[in-house]
Structures are given as structure tokens and as C-alpha cells.
Design an enzyme around this catalytic site. Structure first.
Site, PDB file in Angstrom:
ATOM      1  N   LYS A  47       0.848  -1.185   0.000  1.00  0.00           N
ATOM      2  CA  LYS A  47       0.000   0.000   0.000  1.00  0.00           C
ATOM      3  C   LYS A  47       0.890   1.245   0.000  1.00  0.00           C
ATOM      4  CE  LYS A  47      -4.369   1.071   2.314  1.00  0.00           C
ATOM      5  NZ  LYS A  47      -5.143   0.843   3.521  1.00  0.00           N
TER       6      LYS A  47
HETATM    7  O1  G3P Z   1      -7.705   1.801   5.386  1.00  0.00           O
HETATM    8  C1  G3P Z   1      -8.028   3.047   4.880  1.00  0.00           C
HETATM    9  C2  G3P Z   1      -9.398   3.560   5.263  1.00  0.00           C
HETATM   10  O2  G3P Z   1     -10.341   2.542   5.103  1.00  0.00           O
HETATM   11  C3  G3P Z   1      -9.476   4.271   6.569  1.00  0.00           C
HETATM   12  O3  G3P Z   1     -10.786   4.521   6.982  1.00  0.00           O
HETATM   13  O4  G3P Z   1     -12.361   5.130   8.799  1.00  0.00           O
HETATM   14  O5  G3P Z   1      -9.951   5.799   8.979  1.00  0.00           O
HETATM   15  O6  G3P Z   1     -11.458   6.915   7.338  1.00  0.00           O
HETATM   16  P1  G3P Z   1     -11.148   5.663   8.080  1.00  0.00           P
END
Ligand code: G3P
Length: 217
Positions: free
Chosen positions: A87
Site C-alpha cells: 500500500k
Molecule cells: O484503510 C483506509 C481507510 O479505510 C481508513 O478509513 O475510517 O480511517 O477513514 P477511516
């Protein structure tokens, strides 16, 4: 559409895996830190454990921001298991790193994507996945699902093979909307995934069937 779980929590990964519909995992530095995993060996070991539980792609994020270090990190991460996808953040060096990984047979997931232009760059660099963060877009007053639709249209018109991995999912409806908008993958915390099970009419209907079944037992 594939289901990935967006977590580094092993119990939750096992729970989703037991449901039989899990296709992969995404993690990020915040999710790894949340599990209290500390030190290089522990982090690498944790990714290996996840790969042993789930038979599908597992995204492991680089934590450096310069090209040379990202490449070294990505090489080490991809050596953990064939299912590891590196990633990489959507930055200038990130795009160069993704191109290097593509040319060297290492699959990537371009993260922190918030616009169609960034998604085009990720596809041009050969990313296997692009991760638009739809919940964080919603948080700013814009429409995250609309971005998924836009990227799906562009990728289809242009013939890009990069998979759209909808990320930053906040609720079950996001998952349904992403499926409708053309996401290839939706990565979600466990609660929105399990929330797909729920409908009050299912509960009421089942209670009635169980009651009626007693009449002919
Ligand atoms: O893994 C990346 C993403 O899904 C993060 O989500 O909830 O931290 O905005 P969030």
C-alpha cells in the site's frame, strides 16, 4: 464485488473469515498501532499471521515517504507472502514507487485517494488497486460514493485494469452504494459488514416460521 475487512484485529478477521464471505484484508499504520503491535519483527509477523488466516490479498502499507525507502520497504513487505499487496500513498514519490513496483512484479494499492485525477495517476502507474476514502470525503461535505461512480466510469471508458477498492466505509449503506456505483472491492470494518445481515422483517418472519413449525413437528 469483493469484501475485504479493514482491520489488523485478528479476532475480527477470524470472525469475518468464519462467515465465509471474506476475500481479503486491508490495514494501515493507524489500524496496526491500534492493535498495539510494536517493532519491525512484530509488524512483519502480524502481516504473516493475517496471510495465514485469510486466503486473499492483504494490503500492507509502507511507512516511509521517500522513493528509495518506500522501494526497500515494499520489497520486504512483498517478500512476507505472495498475497501481500504493498500500500503506497498518493504522492509524487508514491507514484514513482508504484511504477517501480509494477515494473518489478510487485502489486500495489494506492491509498489516500480523494479525487478522480489521483485515481487516473494510480492507474497509469499500474496500481492493482486504488483506494478512494469515501467516508472521509463525506466528512468534508462532499459525496464519497459519487467519486466511486466517477472513477468507475473513467476506468471503464479508458480500459484501465486497476481495481476500485472503496475504503473508509462507515455504515452498511455505504457498502450497498459502493456495489451499485461499480466498486470492485469494498473494504469495511466488521460492524458495517455484519450490519448487512439485519432487517426487522427477517426477524419477524423467522419468529413466525419457528412458531408455525411447532404445529407440525
Ligand atoms: O484503510 C483506509 C481507510 O479505510 C481508513 O478509513 O475510517 O480511517 O477513514 P477511516
Amino acid at each position: 464485488m469483493k469484501f475485504f475487512l479493514d482491520t489488523a484485529n485478528l479476532d475480527q478477521i477470524k470472525e469475518a473469515h468464519d462467515l465465509g464471505v471474506l476475500d481479503g484484508i486491508t490495514t494501515n499504520p493507524s489500524l496496526m498501532a491500534k492493535e498495539g503491535i510494536k517493532g519491525h519483527d512484530a509488524v512483519m509477523g502480524h502481516y504473516k499471521t493475517i496471510c495465514e488466516i485469510v486466503d486473499g490479498d492483504v494490503s500492507a502499507e509502507v511507512i516511509s515517504v521517500d522513493l528509495a525507502t518506500m522501494i526497500e520497504e515494499g520489497k520486504a513487505l512483498s517478500a512476507i507472502h505472495p498475497n501481500i499487496v504493498v500500500k503506497v500513498p498518493m504522492t509524487r514519490d508514491g507514484v514513482k514507487a508504484m511504477k517501480w513496483f509494477t515494473d518489478n512484479g510487485i502489486r500495489t494499492n494506492c491509498t489516500l485517494v480523494f479525487s478522480a485525477g489521483q485515481a487516473i495517476l494510480a492507474a497509469k502507474a499500474g496500481a492493482a488497486y486504488v483506494s478512494p476514502f469515501i467516508g472521509r470525503i463525506d466528512d468534508t461535505g462532499w459525496d464519497g460514493v459519487q467519486l466511486i461512480e466517477q472513477i468507475a466510469k473513467i476506468y471503464s471508458v479508458q480500459g484501465f485494469e486497476t481495481q476500485i477498492l472503496a475504503a473508509s466505509i462507515r455504515n452498511s449503506n455505504h457498502i450497498v452504494q459502493c456495489a451499485e456505483a461499480g466498486a470492485n472491492v469494498c473494504t469495511t470494518p466488521l460492524a458495517p459488514l455484519l450490519g448487512l445481515l439485519n432487517h426487522p422483517l427477517t426477524d419477524i418472519g423467522l419468529a413466525k416460521f419457528i412458531e408455525d413449525a411447532k404445529k407440525f413437528k
